[in-house]
Design a protein around this motif. Structure first.
Motif, PDB file in Angstrom:
ATOM      1  N   ARG A 224       0.828  -1.208   0.000  1.00 40.85           N
ATOM      2  CA  ARG A 224       0.000   0.000   0.000  1.00 40.85           C
ATOM      3  C   ARG A 224       0.861   1.256   0.000  1.00 40.85           C
ATOM      4  O   ARG A 224       0.554   2.227  -0.703  1.00 40.85           O
ATOM      5  CB  ARG A 224      -0.931  -0.018   1.225  1.00 40.85           C
ATOM      6  CG  ARG A 224      -1.934  -1.172   1.201  1.00 40.85           C
ATOM      7  CD  ARG A 224      -2.603  -1.346   2.536  1.00 40.85           C
ATOM      8  NE  ARG A 224      -1.638  -1.750   3.568  1.00 40.85           N
ATOM      9  CZ  ARG A 224      -1.962  -1.986   4.838  1.00 40.85           C
ATOM     10  NH1 ARG A 224      -3.226  -1.862   5.230  1.00 40.85           N
ATOM     11  NH2 ARG A 224      -1.042  -2.353   5.708  1.00 40.85           N
ATOM     12  N   HIS A 225       1.922   1.238   0.776  1.00 41.08           N
ATOM     13  CA  HIS A 225       2.811   2.406   0.819  1.00 41.08           C
ATOM     14  C   HIS A 225       3.477   2.623  -0.532  1.00 41.08           C
ATOM     15  O   HIS A 225       3.582   3.762  -1.019  1.00 41.08           O
ATOM     16  CB  HIS A 225       3.867   2.211   1.903  1.00 41.08           C
ATOM     17  CG  HIS A 225       4.905   3.288   1.937  1.00 41.08           C
ATOM     18  ND1 HIS A 225       4.641   4.579   2.352  1.00 41.08           N
ATOM     19  CD2 HIS A 225       6.219   3.277   1.564  1.00 41.08           C
ATOM     20  CE1 HIS A 225       5.737   5.318   2.252  1.00 41.08           C
ATOM     21  NE2 HIS A 225       6.705   4.548   1.775  1.00 41.08           N
ATOM     22  N   VAL A 226       3.940   1.532  -1.155  1.00 40.03           N
ATOM     23  CA  VAL A 226       4.581   1.652  -2.469  1.00 40.03           C
ATOM     24  C   VAL A 226       3.583   2.167  -3.504  1.00 40.03           C
ATOM     25  O   VAL A 226       3.902   3.024  -4.337  1.00 40.03           O
ATOM     26  CB  VAL A 226       5.179   0.302  -2.915  1.00 40.03           C
ATOM     27  CG1 VAL A 226       5.797   0.420  -4.309  1.00 40.03           C
ATOM     28  CG2 VAL A 226       6.230  -0.176  -1.926  1.00 40.03           C
ATOM     29  N   ALA A 227       2.349   1.665  -3.444  1.00 38.62           N
ATOM     30  CA  ALA A 227       1.324   2.091  -4.409  1.00 38.62           C
ATOM     31  C   ALA A 227       1.030   3.581  -4.288  1.00 38.62           C
ATOM     32  O   ALA A 227       0.968   4.295  -5.292  1.00 38.62           O
ATOM     33  CB  ALA A 227       0.045   1.281  -4.207  1.00 38.62           C
ATOM     34  N   THR A 228       0.835   4.068  -3.055  1.00 43.26           N
ATOM     35  CA  THR A 228       0.545   5.491  -2.885  1.00 43.26           C
ATOM     36  C   THR A 228       1.723   6.357  -3.306  1.00 43.26           C
ATOM     37  O   THR A 228       1.535   7.446  -3.855  1.00 43.26           O
ATOM     38  CB  THR A 228       0.173   5.791  -1.421  1.00 43.26           C
ATOM     39  OG1 THR A 228       1.194   5.282  -0.550  1.00 43.26           O
ATOM     40  CG2 THR A 228      -1.161   5.167  -1.060  1.00 43.26           C
ATOM     41  N   THR A 229       2.941   5.879  -3.080  1.00 48.80           N
ATOM     42  CA  THR A 229       4.126   6.625  -3.511  1.00 48.80           C
ATOM     43  C   THR A 229       4.182   6.723  -5.032  1.00 48.80           C
ATOM     44  O   THR A 229       4.441   7.798  -5.591  1.00 48.80           O
ATOM     45  CB  THR A 229       5.405   5.962  -2.977  1.00 48.80           C
ATOM     46  OG1 THR A 229       5.354   5.900  -1.551  1.00 48.80           O
ATOM     47  CG2 THR A 229       6.643   6.741  -3.405  1.00 48.80           C
ATOM     48  N   LEU A 230       3.928   5.608  -5.705  1.00 45.23           N
ATOM     49  CA  LEU A 230       3.931   5.618  -7.170  1.00 45.23           C
ATOM     50  C   LEU A 230       2.841   6.532  -7.721  1.00 45.23           C
ATOM     51  O   LEU A 230       3.080   7.326  -8.636  1.00 45.23           O
ATOM     52  CB  LEU A 230       3.740   4.199  -7.711  1.00 45.23           C
ATOM     53  CG  LEU A 230       4.919   3.226  -7.573  1.00 45.23           C
ATOM     54  CD1 LEU A 230       4.505   1.825  -8.001  1.00 45.23           C
ATOM     55  CD2 LEU A 230       6.104   3.691  -8.403  1.00 45.23           C
ATOM     56  N   LEU A 231       1.656   6.443  -7.153  1.00 46.36           N
ATOM     57  CA  LEU A 231       0.536   7.237  -7.650  1.00 46.36           C
ATOM     58  C   LEU A 231       0.754   8.730  -7.431  1.00 46.36           C
ATOM     59  O   LEU A 231       0.245   9.562  -8.184  1.00 46.36           O
ATOM     60  CB  LEU A 231      -0.758   6.797  -6.963  1.00 46.36           C
ATOM     61  CG  LEU A 231      -1.257   5.399  -7.334  1.00 46.36           C
ATOM     62  CD1 LEU A 231      -2.340   4.936  -6.364  1.00 46.36           C
ATOM     63  CD2 LEU A 231      -1.792   5.371  -8.758  1.00 46.36           C
ATOM     64  N   ALA A 232       1.535   9.062  -6.409  1.00 49.83           N
ATOM     65  CA  ALA A 232       1.771  10.472  -6.100  1.00 49.83           C
ATOM     66  C   ALA A 232       2.982  11.043  -6.831  1.00 49.83           C
ATOM     67  O   ALA A 232       3.015  12.237  -7.136  1.00 49.83           O
ATOM     68  CB  ALA A 232       1.960  10.646  -4.596  1.00 49.83           C
TER      69      ALA A 232
ATOM     70  N   LEU B 237       0.811   9.679 -13.560  1.00 49.73           N
ATOM     71  CA  LEU B 237      -0.283   9.244 -12.696  1.00 49.73           C
ATOM     72  C   LEU B 237      -0.760  10.338 -11.750  1.00 49.73           C
ATOM     73  O   LEU B 237      -1.929  10.380 -11.385  1.00 49.73           O
ATOM     74  CB  LEU B 237       0.157   8.022 -11.870  1.00 49.73           C
ATOM     75  CG  LEU B 237       0.462   6.746 -12.639  1.00 49.73           C
ATOM     76  CD1 LEU B 237       1.143   5.737 -11.727  1.00 49.73           C
ATOM     77  CD2 LEU B 237      -0.807   6.150 -13.215  1.00 49.73           C
ATOM     78  N   ALA B 238       0.163  11.191 -11.325  1.00 50.53           N
ATOM     79  CA  ALA B 238      -0.162  12.183 -10.300  1.00 50.53           C
ATOM     80  C   ALA B 238      -1.117  13.251 -10.828  1.00 50.53           C
ATOM     81  O   ALA B 238      -1.016  13.697 -11.971  1.00 50.53           O
ATOM     82  CB  ALA B 238       1.126  12.845  -9.801  1.00 50.53           C
ATOM     83  N   GLY B 239      -2.065  13.623  -9.992  1.00 46.88           N
ATOM     84  CA  GLY B 239      -2.904  14.768 -10.274  1.00 46.88           C
ATOM     85  C   GLY B 239      -4.075  14.535 -11.202  1.00 46.88           C
ATOM     86  O   GLY B 239      -4.688  15.498 -11.673  1.00 46.88           O
TER      87      GLY B 239
END
Length: 301
Positions: free
Chosen positions: A178-186, A191-193
């Motif tokens: 979950r931490h890796v996923a949120t980091t990638l998405l951000a 992906l970001a924004g």
């Protein structure tokens, strides 16, 4: 050589050469004077993609094949040690090209993406684990899909439904998905924004995790865990969920992800990046040619 592979190699070389000439800051540092390599960086990257697509896990065997069959396309082929050193230095360049080739496809802006992680085994015997240079990064983890423990890393992927990698990371086997996923998405620019629908498995759960995604305008679609009520959209999950499993199978079955042969951090990073670039290049080329996007069968012989 198969004409389809030759077409892909030519298109990839021309595109990489143009991109690297426009953005030389993404190339490894090289002295302004002195020895001039006989093979350009774009040629070497193209050669490495062909190696992955044709299923050569041994660099020595691959370079023998190149000397025999591909000297017309690559007249100056380095020896195995030179090829290996150049490839490791080009790992960051290949990672940048993955994003650039993906950006040049018609599917890079899809608003439905899938997320998952898959094991990247690095050793099996206890003696190999004890003397491995990967110790401290690689570690023991559990693969629920195969009900087994392994020693190595995890490859985390965020992809479109067509299998195009948009974001990826290599971590230790016990890293929180979950931490890796949120980091990638951000942090991944593509992906970001922007609003997304994210499809994941039961490991992507938790109130704080879902709240963080919701704050970023990302809707999570996952199956209900034991004891949870049925989640909205669950009827769509199973057919879409198979996409990420088939992407992992493409990487493992056709691009030999688990037979990377890396023994150092730099070596593992270069070989994993090489395989993700090969998948991206095939999807990029198929997208422009109007073919089934994640099919590699035209290039593996």
């Amino acid at each position: 050589m198969d004409s389809d592979l030759e077409t892909l190699a030519t298109a990839l070389y021309v595109t990489c050469d143009d991109l690297l000439k426009t953005h030389p800051e993404h190339l490894p540092a090289r002295p302004q004077v002195g020895f001039v390599p006989g093979i350009t960086d774009a040629e070497l990257i193209t050669l490495s993609v062909m190696q992955a697509l044709l299923g050569y896990t041994s660099e020595t065997r691959w370079l023998r094949r190149v000397h025999k069959d591909f000297r017309g396309m690559f007249p100056h082929v380095p020896k195995q040690s030179g090829y290996n050193k150049r490839l490791r230095k080009l790992a960051h360049t290949m990672a940048w090209l993955i994003a650039e080739l993906g950006r040049l496809t018609s599917i890079a802006t899809d608003d439905v993406v899938v997320v998952d992680s898959t094991p990247v085994e690095c050793a099996r015997s206890r003696e190999t684990v004890k003397r491995s240079q990967l110790a401290g990064w690689a570690e023991y983890g559990y693969c629920a899909s195969h009900s087994r423990y392994f020693w190595g890393l995890r490859l985390h992927l965020v992809c479109t439904l067509h299998g195009l990698p948009l974001g990826w990371a290599l971590t230790g086997a016990k890293a929180d998905e979950r931490h890796v996923a949120t980091t990638l998405l951000a942090q991944v620019p593509s992906l970001a924004g922007r609003p997304l629908t994210l499809i994941g498995d039961k490991n992507y759960y938790g109130h704080d995790f879902e709240a963080e995604l919701a704050a970023a305008n990302i809707h999570l679609l996952r199956p209900a865990r034991h004891g949870e009520p049925e989640r909205p959209g669950s009827r769509f999950f199973k057919p879409l969920r198979q996409t990420i499993e088939s992407i992992n199978q493409t990487l493992k079955g056709q691009l030999d992800l688990e037979r990377h042969g890396g023994r150092t951090i730099a070596g593992v990073c270069a070989r994993i990046t090489q395989r993700i670039l090969a998948l991206t290049a095939a999807i990029w080329h198929n997208d422009h040619a109007g073919r089934t996007r994640r099919s590699l069968t035209d290039y593996d012989h």
